[in-house]
Design a protein around this motif. Structure first.
Motif, PDB file in Angstrom:
ATOM      1  N   PHE A   1      -6.391  15.081 -14.507  1.00 38.22           N
ATOM      2  CA  PHE A   1      -6.402  15.832 -13.253  1.00 38.22           C
ATOM      3  C   PHE A   1      -7.189  15.118 -12.164  1.00 38.22           C
ATOM      4  N   ILE A   2      -8.464  14.807 -12.427  1.00 40.36           N
ATOM      5  CA  ILE A   2      -9.307  14.201 -11.389  1.00 40.36           C
ATOM      6  C   ILE A   2      -8.650  12.922 -10.869  1.00 40.36           C
ATOM      7  N   LEU A   3      -8.118  12.103 -11.776  1.00 42.10           N
ATOM      8  CA  LEU A   3      -7.377  10.917 -11.353  1.00 42.10           C
ATOM      9  C   LEU A   3      -5.862  11.131 -11.456  1.00 42.10           C
TER      10      LEU A   3
ATOM     11  N   LEU B   1       0.837  -1.197   0.000  1.00 40.60           N
ATOM     12  CA  LEU B   1       0.000   0.000   0.000  1.00 40.60           C
ATOM     13  C   LEU B   1       0.875   1.250   0.000  1.00 40.60           C
ATOM     14  N   LYS B   2       0.503   2.181  -0.878  1.00 33.92           N
ATOM     15  CA  LYS B   2       1.236   3.439  -0.947  1.00 33.92           C
ATOM     16  C   LYS B   2       0.246   4.576  -1.152  1.00 33.92           C
ATOM     17  N   GLN B   3       0.615   5.756  -0.673  1.00 33.33           N
ATOM     18  CA  GLN B   3      -0.210   6.950  -0.880  1.00 33.33           C
ATOM     19  C   GLN B   3       0.491   7.773  -1.946  1.00 33.33           C
TER      20      GLN B   3
ATOM     21  N   GLY C   1     -17.693   7.273  -8.884  1.00 35.05           N
ATOM     22  CA  GLY C   1     -17.633   7.429  -7.432  1.00 35.05           C
ATOM     23  C   GLY C   1     -18.762   8.303  -6.928  1.00 35.05           C
TER      24      GLY C   1
ATOM     25  N   ARG D   1     -14.817   7.238  -2.514  1.00 35.95           N
ATOM     26  CA  ARG D   1     -15.143   6.984  -3.923  1.00 35.95           C
ATOM     27  C   ARG D   1     -15.232   8.270  -4.723  1.00 35.95           C
TER      28      ARG D   1
ATOM     29  N   ALA E   1      -7.308   8.481   2.589  1.00 39.59           N
ATOM     30  CA  ALA E   1      -7.152   9.916   2.348  1.00 39.59           C
ATOM     31  C   ALA E   1      -6.997  10.177   0.863  1.00 39.59           C
TER      32      ALA E   1
ATOM     33  N   ALA F   1      -5.968  13.549  -1.807  1.00 39.57           N
ATOM     34  CA  ALA F   1      -5.575  14.954  -1.961  1.00 39.57           C
ATOM     35  C   ALA F   1      -5.549  15.288  -3.433  1.00 39.57           C
TER      36      ALA F   1
ATOM     37  N   HIS G   1      -3.913  13.568 -11.151  1.00 34.67           N
ATOM     38  CA  HIS G   1      -3.274  14.438 -10.169  1.00 34.67           C
ATOM     39  C   HIS G   1      -3.785  14.200  -8.747  1.00 34.67           C
ATOM     40  N   ALA G   2      -4.606  13.183  -8.551  1.00 32.41           N
ATOM     41  CA  ALA G   2      -5.118  12.897  -7.204  1.00 32.41           C
ATOM     42  C   ALA G   2      -4.164  11.954  -6.482  1.00 32.41           C
ATOM     43  N   VAL G   3      -3.875  12.286  -5.233  1.00 30.49           N
ATOM     44  CA  VAL G   3      -3.014  11.442  -4.399  1.00 30.49           C
ATOM     45  C   VAL G   3      -3.929  10.557  -3.561  1.00 30.49           C
ATOM     46  N   GLU G   4      -3.818   9.257  -3.759  1.00 33.49           N
ATOM     47  CA  GLU G   4      -4.715   8.320  -3.087  1.00 33.49           C
ATOM     48  C   GLU G   4      -3.955   7.061  -2.702  1.00 33.49           C
ATOM     49  N   GLN G   5      -4.628   6.239  -1.929  1.00 39.50           N
ATOM     50  CA  GLN G   5      -4.048   4.957  -1.532  1.00 39.50           C
ATOM     51  C   GLN G   5      -4.092   3.977  -2.710  1.00 39.50           C
TER      52      GLN G   5
ATOM     53  N   PHE H   1      -2.831   8.662   5.823  1.00 36.47           N
ATOM     54  CA  PHE H   1      -2.606   7.301   5.312  1.00 36.47           C
ATOM     55  C   PHE H   1      -1.703   6.520   6.256  1.00 36.47           C
TER      56      PHE H   1
END
Lengths: 417, 182
Positions: free
Chosen positions: A167-169, A2-4, A271, B45, B18, B20, A171-175, B12
């Protein structure tokens, strides 16, 4: 593991894990972070013997990709918007020749007016190009689809476009659950080309074909793409076995059992659609959603089956076919049994306009109440449009729409809402 | 965007979900930028912009009277402004009476950054005070996120800055809690 991390980084890691041999790309927002990360990886030697070829345009990027793929190299590129349009001639050549190139399209609007923000106009313009098109719902799925895309492309000898919302995906930082090299190696065998430019066994690729066989070559392109309707679910199952999660596939249903109303959508907006469905379900509405993961080939049977029990369908589209309205809606309509279901088209999110839960909820409540028009534009500023139409109707030299509207809004230049 | 990303990494690291993302405005240094961060205990989501935030961090107080930076912030929300001035001096004295005093702070983030980090970039520093003000993430998680993002010495200077800003607000909060107890 897992990474953010940023979506673009996740895709770059996925492409790297697929052991590409040639990457040819030209930077364009919002795709740039992906190829930047890959060029850094190539430069570091981590991807040896992969070559990163910095080209002078998107047309060159796809042309180099064609040459590399024909020479038997696992080949990757990425683009968006005007960049995709600039490579169109080569895009048709890649699919016509049956070369298994994988390309990310970081979905972005097409100008004019120039706009860097997200919608699906770019990839939708290539829906008939012969490329397989898959749309990622999340960054995890974007990562997973890239790993699947190489296997799919090489199994069928067809190019695959993985579309992810710019951008929406990107540039989004997520797990993100990042697989290991061993996992990916076990899932994705080395590239074994069906056709290859090999000095030891010389062939030519790209013959001119006249009326005697052109139609047959095209037909074979269609037949091969339609085979993906069987291969994509198989690859999805194999992926689940190897990686332990559902990703890809043809379509995905959400709370459609007993649903009277079903929202059809592609990409990251699912989503918000699912959150809105949950809200409306909690209030007792029978509503669900259908996500289209594979848009080309069109999974007509799966769509028909998913929508069979619904009374009304709302197709939420991030692209506009000027002169008619919806694009996905047309495909939905031809897939439906002739039992009088209403199909509404809602054009939304063009040029980066946010698609919000309250707005979506409003349009769905209208649909369930029988008050939604066949074609609706979500959150359209009608006042702004009326003012320009009046100007156009009363003044001969009414001027350019874009500048007039920005002046009416008091905006000096485009900026975030 | 760096601050939103660091905050998401901190959350996280504490086992939460989370997200951003920036509001994708003009891509040039110096232009006003809005970035968002969602933190939740379940998978997130939605990717729509945040229109009713629980907390607002303002890194550049010169935007206060140009852009409606408080739009959507509810009365129980948290507000943190990077400024050495008080809300009253910033011309916000009357405005902030609608919020809960324990959830409002101005912090001289740029001054702390200049002094401790060695350059006037306060994004990581402000997260220290955000941790103290809200308790949503711990100062340790903020420090770990900073170390993950920046190389060696720069990371340590930013961690020290975040720590200083954390203490600045913590001390303040204790005094406030003491005053309320009296």
């Amino acid at each position: 593991m897992l990474k953010q991390i940023e979506g673009s980084r996740a895709v770059a890691e996925a492409v790297a894990l697929a052991r590409p041999e040639v990457i040819a790309a030209y930077p364009i927002s919002p795709q740039t972070h992906i190829v930047e990360a890959l060029s850094t990886l190539v430069q570091s030697g981590a991807l040896a013997p992969c070559e990163f070829i910095n080209v002078e345009s998107e047309f060159a990027a796809m042309s180099v990709a064609i040459g590399a793929s024909a020479a038997g190299a696992r080949t990757y590129t990425a683009t968006a918007s005007q960049g995709l349009l600039f490579m169109v001639e080569a895009i048709y050549n890649a699919s016509g020749l049956g070369l298994p190139i994988v390309m990310t399209v970081a979905n972005r609007a097409i100008g004019a007016p120039i706009n860097i923000w997200n919608d699906h106009s770019d990839s939708m313009s290539q829906r008939d190009s012969g490329w397989i098109q898959m749309y990622a719902e999340s960054n995890q799925e974007a990562l997973d689809l890239h790993i699947q895309a190489f296997r799919l492309a090489e199994e069928l000898s067809l190019p695959v476009m993985v579309c992810m919302d710019g951008f929406i995906l990107t540039h989004a930082v997520e797990q993100i659950d990042l697989p290991s090299q061993e996992q990916v190696d076990a899932f994705l065998p080395p590239f074994e080309p069906r056709q290859v430019l090999d000095p030891d066994a010389p062939v030519s690729i790209g013959a001119m074909v006249g009326p005697e066989a052109f139609m047959e070559v095209r037909y074979l392109g269609h037949v091969t793409q339609m085979q993906a309707l069987d291969v994509i679910p198989e690859i999805g199952r194999a992926f689940r076995e190897s990686f332990g999660r559902d990703s890809g596939g043809l379509v995905r249903t959400y709370r459609t059992e007993d649903a009277e109303t079903i929202v059809v959508a592609l990409g990251s907006v699912l989503g918000t659609v699912m959150d809105t469905v949950d809200e409306l379900r909690a209030e007792g509405h029978r509503i669900g959603a259908l996500g289209i993961t594979t848009f080309r080939p069109w999974p007509a049977q799966e769509v028909r089956r998913a929508l069979a029990g619904a009374r009304r369908i709302v197709v939420l589209e991030k692209a506009l076919a000027i002169g008619i309205g919806g694009i996905v809606s047309l495909d939905v309509r031809v897939s439906m049994a002739p039992n009088g279901q209403a199909v509404h088209t809602v054009i939304a999110g063009l040029g980066g306009r946010p698609i919000t839960t309250p707005s979506l909820r409003r349009v769905l409540v209208d649909a369930m109440g029988g008050a939604l028009a066949d074609l609706t534009f979500l959150d359209l500023d009608h006042g702004l449009v009326e003012r320009e139409l009046l100007r156009r109707g009363t003044t001969r030299r009414s001027g350019p729409h874009a500048e007039n509207l920005l002046r009416d809004l008091g905006a000096v230049a485009a900026g975030p809402v | 965007m760096t601050a939103a990303e660091l905050l998401s990494v901190a959350a996280f690291r504490e086992g939460r979900y989370a997200q951003a993302f920036p509001s994708f405005g003009s891509e040039r240094t110096g232009a006003p930028v809005v970035a968002f961060c969602r933190i939740a205990d379940a998978a997130i989501r939605s990717h729509e912009p945040i229109t009713s935030p629980d907390a607002v961090i303002i890194q550049d107080p010169t935007l206060l009277h140009q852009v409606d930076v408080f739009n959507g912030l509810h009365e129980d929300g948290y507000l943190l402004i990077n400024s050495s001035l008080s809300f009253a001096t910033l011309g916000l004295g009357a405005f902030v009476t609608r919020f809960r005093p324990a959830r409002l702070r101005t912090v001289p983030g740029t001054e702390i950054a200049r002094e401790v980090v060695g350059r006037p970039i306060a994004n990581a520093v402000l997260l220290g005070s955000f941790a103290a003000l809200t308790g949503v993430v711990s100062i340790d998680a903020v420090a770990a996120a900073i170390r993950e993002r920046f190389p060696g010495a720069l990371a340590e200077r930013n961690v020290a800055g975040a720590q200083r800003a954390f203490e600045y607000v913590s001390k303040d909060m204790k005094e406030l809690a003491g005053a309320q107890a009296d």
